[in-house]
Design an enzyme around this catalytic site. Structure first.
Site, mmCIF file in Angstrom:
data_model
loop_
_atom_site.group_PDB
_atom_site.id
_atom_site.type_symbol
_atom_site.label_atom_id
_atom_site.label_comp_id
_atom_site.label_asym_id
_atom_site.label_seq_id
_atom_site.Cartn_x
_atom_site.Cartn_y
_atom_site.Cartn_z
ATOM 1 C CE LYS A 14 -2.275 -1.081 3.726
ATOM 2 N NZ LYS A 14 -1.668 -2.369 4.072
ATOM 3 N NE ARG A 89 -6.241 0.994 10.826
ATOM 4 C CZ ARG A 89 -5.041 0.453 10.694
ATOM 5 N NH1 ARG A 89 -4.870 -0.821 10.872
ATOM 6 N NH2 ARG A 89 -4.015 1.209 10.395
ATOM 7 N NE ARG A 128 7.199 -3.167 6.450
ATOM 8 C CZ ARG A 128 5.902 -2.888 6.451
ATOM 9 N NH1 ARG A 128 5.328 -2.361 5.386
ATOM 10 N NH2 ARG A 128 5.164 -3.157 7.507
ATOM 11 N NE ARG A 134 6.331 -1.126 11.398
ATOM 12 C CZ ARG A 134 5.174 -1.059 10.765
ATOM 13 N NH1 ARG A 134 5.061 -0.344 9.663
ATOM 14 N NH2 ARG A 134 4.124 -1.711 11.227
ATOM 15 N NE ARG A 146 1.751 -5.694 11.644
ATOM 16 C CZ ARG A 146 2.837 -5.424 10.913
ATOM 17 N NH1 ARG A 146 3.993 -5.994 11.183
ATOM 18 N NH2 ARG A 146 2.766 -4.587 9.911
#
Length: 193
Positions: A14, A89, A128, A134, A146
């Site tokens: 995204k 969401r 990533r 992160r 998630r």
């Protein structure tokens, strides 16, 4: 006005695609996370309310987020459109967003969902995580949670827009430019530009 929701699970691409969409269509990017941070930094009434809640570990209620989106819509009333990132969401949030946009004689033009299978998402997020710093991109269990959270709670929003005839699924696996080309075709096919 083009009002687009870019939808998909964590790691679907995204962020990459929204940058290309914004550049092509000159849309205003509405990221709920960015909105919260900027309202808090600006010391607005909504920002202070959000900060108090966040400092106490409480999720910011939909009304506060919708209020922040309303502020952005007012601030950019002459924009050619908006891209919504991280919102809605839930179906309740989608309904609240529709209600807000109706006040401006606007609506969501299209929801484009990047579809990527769970194994690919896991691989992308772990990759990533090597550079993002992160912690939630470095732990297989957290990543799986998630993705599951997305599948359980957020996916029904796609059905909401499907019922309105505004949902388009795009294969999120492949070359970035090919995926972007599919997105621009979906926007054109919807008769938006």
């Amino acid at each position: 006005m083009l009002n687009l929701i870019l939808f998909g699970p964590p790691g679907a691409g995204k962020g990459t695609q929204s940058e290309k969409i914004i550049a092509r269509y000159n849309l205003i990017h509405l990221s709920t996370g960015d909105l919260l941070r900027s309202e808090i930094q600006a010391g607005t009434e909504l920002g202070l309310q959000a900060k108090t809640l966040m400092d106490n570990g409480i999720l910011v209620p939909d009304e506060v987020v919708i209020g922040m989106i309303d502020n952005k819509l007012k601030e950019h009333s002459n924009a050619p459109g908006f891209i919504f990132d991280g919102f809605p969401r839930t179906v309740n949030q989608a309904e609240a967003l529709d209600e807000l946009l109706t006040r401006y004689n606007e609506s969501i033009s299209v929801m484009i969902a990047l579809v990527v299978d769970d194994n690919e998402l896991l691989a992308r997020l772990l990759n990533r995580g090597k550079t993002s710093g992160r912690p939630d991109d470095q732990n297989v269990e957290l990543i799986s949670r998630r993705i599951q959270e997305y599948n359980n709670k957020t996916k029904p929003v796609a059905d909401y827009y499907l019922e309105q005839g505004k949902f388009t699924a795009i294969d999120g696996i492949g070359e970035i430019d090919h995926i972007f080309n599919q997105i621009t075709q979906a926007i054109s096919k919807a008769g938006l530009l």
